[in-house]
Motif scaffolding. Sequence first.
Motif, PDB file in Angstrom:
ATOM      1  N   GLU A 133       2.363  -7.831  26.032  1.00  0.00           N
ATOM      2  CA  GLU A 133       1.559  -8.119  24.839  1.00  0.00           C
ATOM      3  C   GLU A 133       1.479  -9.617  24.544  1.00  0.00           C
ATOM      4  O   GLU A 133       0.633 -10.056  23.768  1.00  0.00           O
TER       5      GLU A 133
ATOM      6  N   SER B 170      -2.628 -13.304  27.302  1.00  0.00           N
ATOM      7  CA  SER B 170      -4.067 -13.141  27.131  1.00  0.00           C
ATOM      8  C   SER B 170      -4.716 -13.557  28.451  1.00  0.00           C
ATOM      9  O   SER B 170      -4.488 -14.668  28.939  1.00  0.00           O
TER      10      SER B 170
ATOM     11  N   ASP C   1      -8.434 -13.840  30.207  1.00  0.00           N
ATOM     12  CA  ASP C   1      -9.866 -13.845  29.916  1.00  0.00           C
ATOM     13  C   ASP C   1     -10.651 -14.296  31.139  1.00  0.00           C
ATOM     14  O   ASP C   1     -10.173 -15.095  31.947  1.00  0.00           O
TER      15      ASP C   1
ATOM     16  N   SER D 162      -3.137 -17.166  29.412  1.00  0.00           N
ATOM     17  CA  SER D 162      -2.421 -17.940  28.400  1.00  0.00           C
ATOM     18  C   SER D 162      -1.406 -17.067  27.694  1.00  0.00           C
ATOM     19  O   SER D 162      -1.457 -15.834  27.749  1.00  0.00           O
ATOM     20  N   SER D 163      -0.487 -17.731  27.012  1.00  0.00           N
ATOM     21  CA  SER D 163       0.523 -17.039  26.235  1.00  0.00           C
ATOM     22  C   SER D 163       0.969 -17.939  25.100  1.00  0.00           C
ATOM     23  O   SER D 163       1.085 -19.149  25.264  1.00  0.00           O
TER      24      SER D 163
ATOM     25  N   LYS E 269      -1.249 -22.370  29.218  1.00  0.00           N
ATOM     26  CA  LYS E 269      -2.575 -21.892  29.598  1.00  0.00           C
ATOM     27  C   LYS E 269      -2.874 -22.408  30.991  1.00  0.00           C
ATOM     28  O   LYS E 269      -2.737 -23.591  31.258  1.00  0.00           O
TER      29      LYS E 269
END
Length: 158
Positions: free
Chosen positions: A75, A78, A80, A89-90, A114
Amino acid sequence: MNKLAKVQNNGSLVNNDRRTDFSTWSSWIDNLFNNDLPVLTMSNFNTGMTLPKVNIWETADSFYVDMAIPGMKKEDFSIDLDNQILSISSEKSVEHEENQKHYTRREFGYESFKRTFNLPESVEETKIEASYKNGILNIQLPKKEEAKRKPPRTISIS
């Protein structure tokens, strides 16, 4: 012209005549930032942020991106895709509280990264898959059918 040289501890010679190091304007600028201003260019701008190690490899059917990012949850990421640019990214904030006998100590932290990758046109964007297991984020980027390597074949002569 007399050239000055200095002997380093390892026995190698270093040219101290700085005028010979700057044959062009661009090399002078490079030298200025790489040698003369190490305090500015090597400062801790990235404190609290590290970039994870990445392995990229290819098979006949897919490309793979593996990132070593231990201590996270799926979770926290991310992933994209925008115009053949894959962004991973986180962002994670950490809060820790320690109660002692006479005081309470609170620590706060923030970690982020990122990474972006330009994907080749041969990637089938609708079939990209990602998984996170044992601290490794794995992204599979399947190739389009026409980009997959074909097995070798023998051509008969007529």
